[in-house]
Write an enzyme that holds these catalytic residues in place. Structure first.
Site, short mmCIF file in Angstrom:
data_model
loop_
_atom_site.label_atom_id
_atom_site.label_comp_id
_atom_site.label_asym_id
_atom_site.label_seq_id
_atom_site.Cartn_x
_atom_site.Cartn_y
_atom_site.Cartn_z
N GLU A 4 56.33 -63.63 -19.99
CA GLU A 4 56.17 -63.67 -21.45
C GLU A 4 56.90 -62.49 -22.09
O GLU A 4 57.61 -62.65 -23.09
CB GLU A 4 54.69 -63.64 -21.80
CG GLU A 4 54.38 -63.46 -23.28
CD GLU A 4 53.24 -62.48 -23.53
OE1 GLU A 4 53.44 -61.50 -24.27
OE2 GLU A 4 52.16 -62.70 -22.96
N GLY B 240 17.63 -68.77 -36.30
CA GLY B 240 16.57 -69.01 -37.27
C GLY B 240 15.18 -68.98 -36.66
O GLY B 240 14.99 -68.65 -35.48
N LEU C 278 22.29 -74.80 -30.56
CA LEU C 278 20.85 -74.67 -30.35
C LEU C 278 20.50 -73.37 -29.64
O LEU C 278 19.61 -72.63 -30.08
CB LEU C 278 20.32 -75.87 -29.57
CG LEU C 278 20.34 -77.20 -30.32
CD1 LEU C 278 19.91 -78.34 -29.40
CD2 LEU C 278 19.43 -77.15 -31.55
N PRO D 268 52.42 -65.49 -52.51
CA PRO D 268 51.29 -66.16 -53.16
C PRO D 268 50.04 -66.14 -52.27
O PRO D 268 50.15 -66.18 -51.04
CB PRO D 268 51.79 -67.60 -53.37
CG PRO D 268 53.28 -67.50 -53.34
CD PRO D 268 53.59 -66.40 -52.38
N HIS E 23 21.17 -70.36 -31.83
CA HIS E 23 20.58 -70.37 -33.18
C HIS E 23 19.80 -69.08 -33.41
O HIS E 23 19.24 -68.49 -32.48
CB HIS E 23 19.66 -71.57 -33.34
CG HIS E 23 19.52 -72.03 -34.75
ND1 HIS E 23 18.66 -71.43 -35.64
CD2 HIS E 23 20.13 -73.02 -35.43
CE1 HIS E 23 18.74 -72.05 -36.80
NE2 HIS E 23 19.64 -73.02 -36.71
#
Length: 953
Positions: free
Chosen positions: A92, A320, A315, A863, A318
């Protein structure tokens, strides 16, 4: 610095080149596909398969200021020949250093830089990805140079020998990186028959010539085998039409040889069955505490319509109420948790769960494993839930439907990699598709997340080790878990310990666009200013999405006066984020983002995303800020974690540490790690609560509402701010200050960085703080960038990190030369930098100067790509009191007004003869610092004490 020999104007040259290409004949593509695209995406796409079997995605965007291209080869470090670690990575590097058509090793870098672009590449286990961007008119010439990488690279023997040193420098730079050290251990404990077990980066040892086998010959052999057109994916984005792009690209890249290389599956398992379960302990360099649980699973990449790993990762990861993380935090065991797909290969993958630990969590890491496995038992007992899957699917569909523009270079790079995994028609929507609920597949995945299939890795300074990894000398141990450990992991917990997430109340339902006001103006307007409140408002008329931002800057004099204030503000904001985490996590999943953080003059709160449901998130955040109810145990864990993070700064890349030290030396109100650590050590929760009260008594607020909003939002925000702000007169906030260096002043600031590499960050301040100074300094950095890299990195091989760049601090102009070197001391680095600078002005001709000017002006005036970039510009302009919002145009005009003679005079006076010089130097293993008559200071605070400063209005 080499010079481009053509004296034709760039525009004429580009036109002639494009005309020639359009006139060329190429074999017709074998197939053409129109990929499915986002309704919000107004670019045009065409996917071709060339006659050499290379797949090419063309992207036409007539408005783009930057063109970009990326070519991804389906080969990586996993394909290194046995005993030749790093060969794919070394290859590379080599492709940048000359081709038969463009033999000069510096030519590609110079051309890209002089025409406003950037270029880079990376090597992963399975991919090598090359990419660049450039000012749009110069795409044809840049592509021609780029295509030659894959047609006729030179692999010049001189640069083969030199570039091995760059790979070695990159390897040495990572010796104290815990990420690389951990990977070294993982590769060592893998099944040695799996190709991913090989050394990835490379070194002088692994890339040395050997009897009967030169590394150059092996490079050529590797290239000839793997760099085949049928295993390449190319993405080209330009301002030209699709037909023009096709006529440009097809003739060039049809020349890439197709060697008909076919990928084979990897039958070897990553871990042999008899190795599992496995318990690994690693001693990190940093004071981090981490537990990682890895599970070999099937390769689901072809099942991207189903995305089972996304379902499970959502899940397990998570945050929460009822989540695994919530329960672990309640027990004081962890600070954070992340879950999802990790390493993948043709035939398998790893599912990864990573937690950062508290001190208690280290002692009870088996309890954490027990909780994870109990959570998985709950998921298996509940079974896959279609409503949860559909919720994720809705969120993915919203993300694709309202997809926004991003950096062209990053965009093409991601697409080129993804083209290997997605069917041609899905290359744009592949990451977002989630429309194939397969309960059996989900259940099968869950069956893999069990104790008997686990690799459990504990990282902590106090673990017992009996081995050291070969390449990074990482202390570690590996063994089977004991019967007692397995019993703990498999022991069930209370049935009500966990629950599935509740339906997400934050998913946007109203995605309509508000009407633009009749008196609409194209920039924020100050619509409210009373007492301690100032509110700016603007509607978005360009991007027209159901999104927006509310930014609030709470300023107070109680932030930057001393290290204790700074520590108190940072700790307070960390407590706020933790306090609302369970509530805000579903909002994050639903595309609503928030952040709260300490800055130089106070505390900022930012909320952005879909405007629907945004007010609920803002209300919850402000309520907690007004009435903090902090848990003592969580406070203590967060404070200790913050101390540990600050202590871990010694494990950061040495060049990054030097820049941190430089920033502290220049900015008043910035404090180093040690004073903040000292303040945190004896800080009690009551101290932070008292600080918060005092902060809000003294705070004033300036806010911006921008996006898909009506002006009615202003009154609502004003009322909400009254929850926090006192009604008394506004307290005076000290002005921001930047160190002001005198003409001819030279300062050496030695810093203690625990690394063998030497580092020099040489800062040169502009002559003043006018727009003309900013323009001349930025242009100097633009002119220096390419040559500095080429000379100090490629030719002299001083280090992997060698860069020169503009480094304004609060708009005060300056530039930095930065080198991290395993081979030279900081005195030699200073000499090399000085020699380079003294040759810059003489090597520059008028044509090059004009190209650099144009490149910089295009970058300054580029922009905004999306609503977030526009919001950030408005917000920073307000902070700088640039209420005309014309800072970019003003800077561009100042750059345009510079002649070569004016710039030369400025350069010689400011950056050669009367330098305002500050050298931050780490001596490294050789112990030598830059010589000379510069004044030496021992700390940033000593330097700033009594020194003149720029006052930032």
């Amino acid at each position: 610095m080499s010079v481009l020999r053509s004296r034709q104007t760039p525009w004429l040259l580009c036109g002639l080149f494009l005309t020639a290409i359009l006139a060329a004949c190429a074999s017709a593509p074998e197939s053409v596909v129109q990929p499915v695209q986002s309704p919000n995406d107004d670019k045009a796409y065409r996917l071709l398969t060339l006659d050499n079997e290379m797949q090419v995605l063309l992207v036409s965007d007539p408005e783009t200021p930057k063109a970009a291209a990326s070519l991804d080869v389906h080969v990586g470090s996993g394909d290194n020949p046995e005993g030749r670690g790093g060969l794919a990575h070394f290859l590379e590097h080599m492709l940048f250093l000359g081709t038969d058509k463009y033999p000069d090793a510096a030519e590609y870098e110079e051309f890209i830089t002089e025409h406003g672009g950037n270029r880079n590449a990376y090597t992963s286990f399975e991919h090598t990805n090359y990419f660049f961007d450039i000012n749009a008119p110069y795409l044809p010439e840049a592509l021609d140079r780029f295509a030659q990488f894959f047609i006729a690279p030179r692999f010049d023997a001189e640069y083969v020998d030199r570039e091995k040193n760059a790979v070695e420098a990159e390897y040495q730079m990572g010796l104290k990186s815990d990420g690389r050290r951990g990977l070294d251990v993982l590769q060592e404990i893998m099944n040695p028959g799996h190709p991913f077990s090989q050394f990835s980066v490379g070194s002088l040892e692994s890339l040395a010539d050997r009897p009967g086998s030169s590394i150059r010959d092996e490079l050529l052999s590797f290239y000839d085998k793997y760099y085949s057109a049928n295993q390449m994916r190319l993405v080209v984005l330009g301002a030209e039409s699709l037909d023009e792009l096709q006529s440009l690209v097809a003739p060039m890249f049809s020349q890439v040889p197709n060697k008909s290389y076919e990928l084979s599956g990897i039958d070897e398992p990553l871990f042999n069955p008899e190795q599992l379960p496995m318990m690994v302990q690693i001693q990190p360099q940093a004071t981090q505490r981490q537990l990682q649980l890895l599970f070999p699973i099937a390769d689901y990449r072809a099942d991207y319509h189903a995305k089972p790993l996304s379902y499970l990762g959502n899940l397990v990861g998570h945050e929460g109420e009822g989540s695994l993380l919530s329960r672990l935090k309640d027990e004081g065991l962890v600070e954070s948790l992340a879950a999802g797909s990790g390493l993948g290969w043709r035939g398998g993958a790893l599912f990864s769960v990573t937690v950062t630990l508290t001190e208690k969590g280290v002692a009870e890491h088996d309890r954490i494993a027990q909780m994870l496995f109990a959570y998985m038992e709950m998921l298996r007992a509940e079974g896959p839930k279609e409503w949860l899957y559909d919720e994720q699917s809705r969120l993915a569909e919203l993300s694709f439907r309202f997809q926004e523009d991003s950096s062209p270079m990053g965009y093409v790079s991601r697409l080129a990699t993804g083209m290997h995994d997605y069917r041609p028609g899905d290359v744009l929507q592949g990451p977002y598709i989630m429309d194939d609920y397969q309960a059996e597949m989900l259940a099968g995945l869950m069956e893999s997340i069990v104790p008997g299939n686990a690799v459990v890795i504990l990282e902590d300074a106090d673990v017992s080790t009996d081995r050291r990894s070969r390449h990074y000398d990482t202390p570690y141990s590996v063994q089977s878990p004991t019967a007692e450990q397995l019993a703990i992991w498999q022991n069930p917990v209370a049935e009500d310990a966990f629950s599935l997430p509740a339906p997400n109340q934050f998913i946007a339902e109203d995605v309509s666009l508000v009407k633009l006001e009749k008196d609409y103006v194209a920039a924020p307007v100050r619509v409210l200013e009373e007492g301690r409140k100032t509110i700016w408002f603007a509607q978005d008329d360009e991007f027209r999405l159901p999104r927006g931002v509310t930014y609030i800057n709470f300023r107070s004099p109680l932030v930057g006066e001393n290290a204790r204030q700074s520590a108190s503000a940072v700790l307070y904001t960390a407590m706020l984020k933790d306090r609302v985490n369970e509530f805000t996590y579903p909002a994050l999943l639903a595309g609503l983002n928030f952040s709260v953080y300490k800055h130089a003059q106070g505390i900022s709160l930012r909320i952005g995303g879909y405007d629907d449901k945004q007010s609920e998130l803002l209300d919850a955040m402000l309520k907690v800020m007004a009435n903090p109810d902090f848990d003592g145990q969580r406070y203590d864990n967060i404070r200790k974690d913050m101390i540990r993070s600050l202590e871990n700064s010694v494990a950061k890349r040495p060049s990054s540490q030097a820049l941190d030290d430089l920033r502290e030396a220049l900015l008043y109100g910035e404090w180093g790690e040690q004073p903040v650590i000292h303040a945190l050590r004896d800080m009690q929760l009551e101290d932070v609560v008292a600080y918060a009260r005092a902060f809000w008594q003294s705070a004033s607020a300036e806010a911006l509402i921008y996006g898909n909003y009506s002006r009615d939002e202003v009154a609502g925000l004003s009322q909400r701010l009254d929850m926090l702000l006192a009604q008394s007169s506004v307290d005076t906030v000290p002005q921001l200050r930047v160190l002001k260096m005198d003409a001819g002043e030279s300062v050496l600031y030695p810093v203690d960085i625990k690394h063998d590499d030497a580092v020099l960050a040489w800062y040169l301040q502009g002559g003043g703080n006018s727009w003309e100074d900013r323009a001349a300094t930025a242009l100097t950095a633009q002119i220096m960038k390419s040559g500095f890299f080429q000379q100090l990195r490629t030719e002299q091989q001083l280090g992997y990190i060698a860069s020169a760049f503009a480094w304004p601090q609060l708009d005060v102009p300056g530039l930095v030369m930065l080198v991290q070197s395993p081979v030279a001391d900081s005195a030699a680095l200073a000499d090399a930098m000085d020699t380079f600078m003294r040759g810059v002005e003489a090597s520059l001709d008028e044509a090059q100067f004009q190209r650099h000017k144009k490149a910089l002006i295009n970058e300054v005036t580029r922009p905004h790509k999306n609503i977030w970039e526009r919001a950030e510009f408005y917000w920073q302009s307000i902070a700088k009191k640039q209420y005309a919002f014309d800072g970019r145009e003003t800077l561009a005009e100042a750059i345009e007004g510079l002649s070569l003679e004016q710039w030369q005079a400025y350069y010689n006076t400011v950056f050669i003869e009367q330098r305002r010089s500050l050298q931050v130097a780490a001596p490294g293993k050789n112990g030598l610092l830059p010589a000379g008559s510069q004044r030496r200071v021992e700390s940033a605070q000593t330097l700033k004490a009594g020194h003149a400063s720029y006052l930032i209005e």
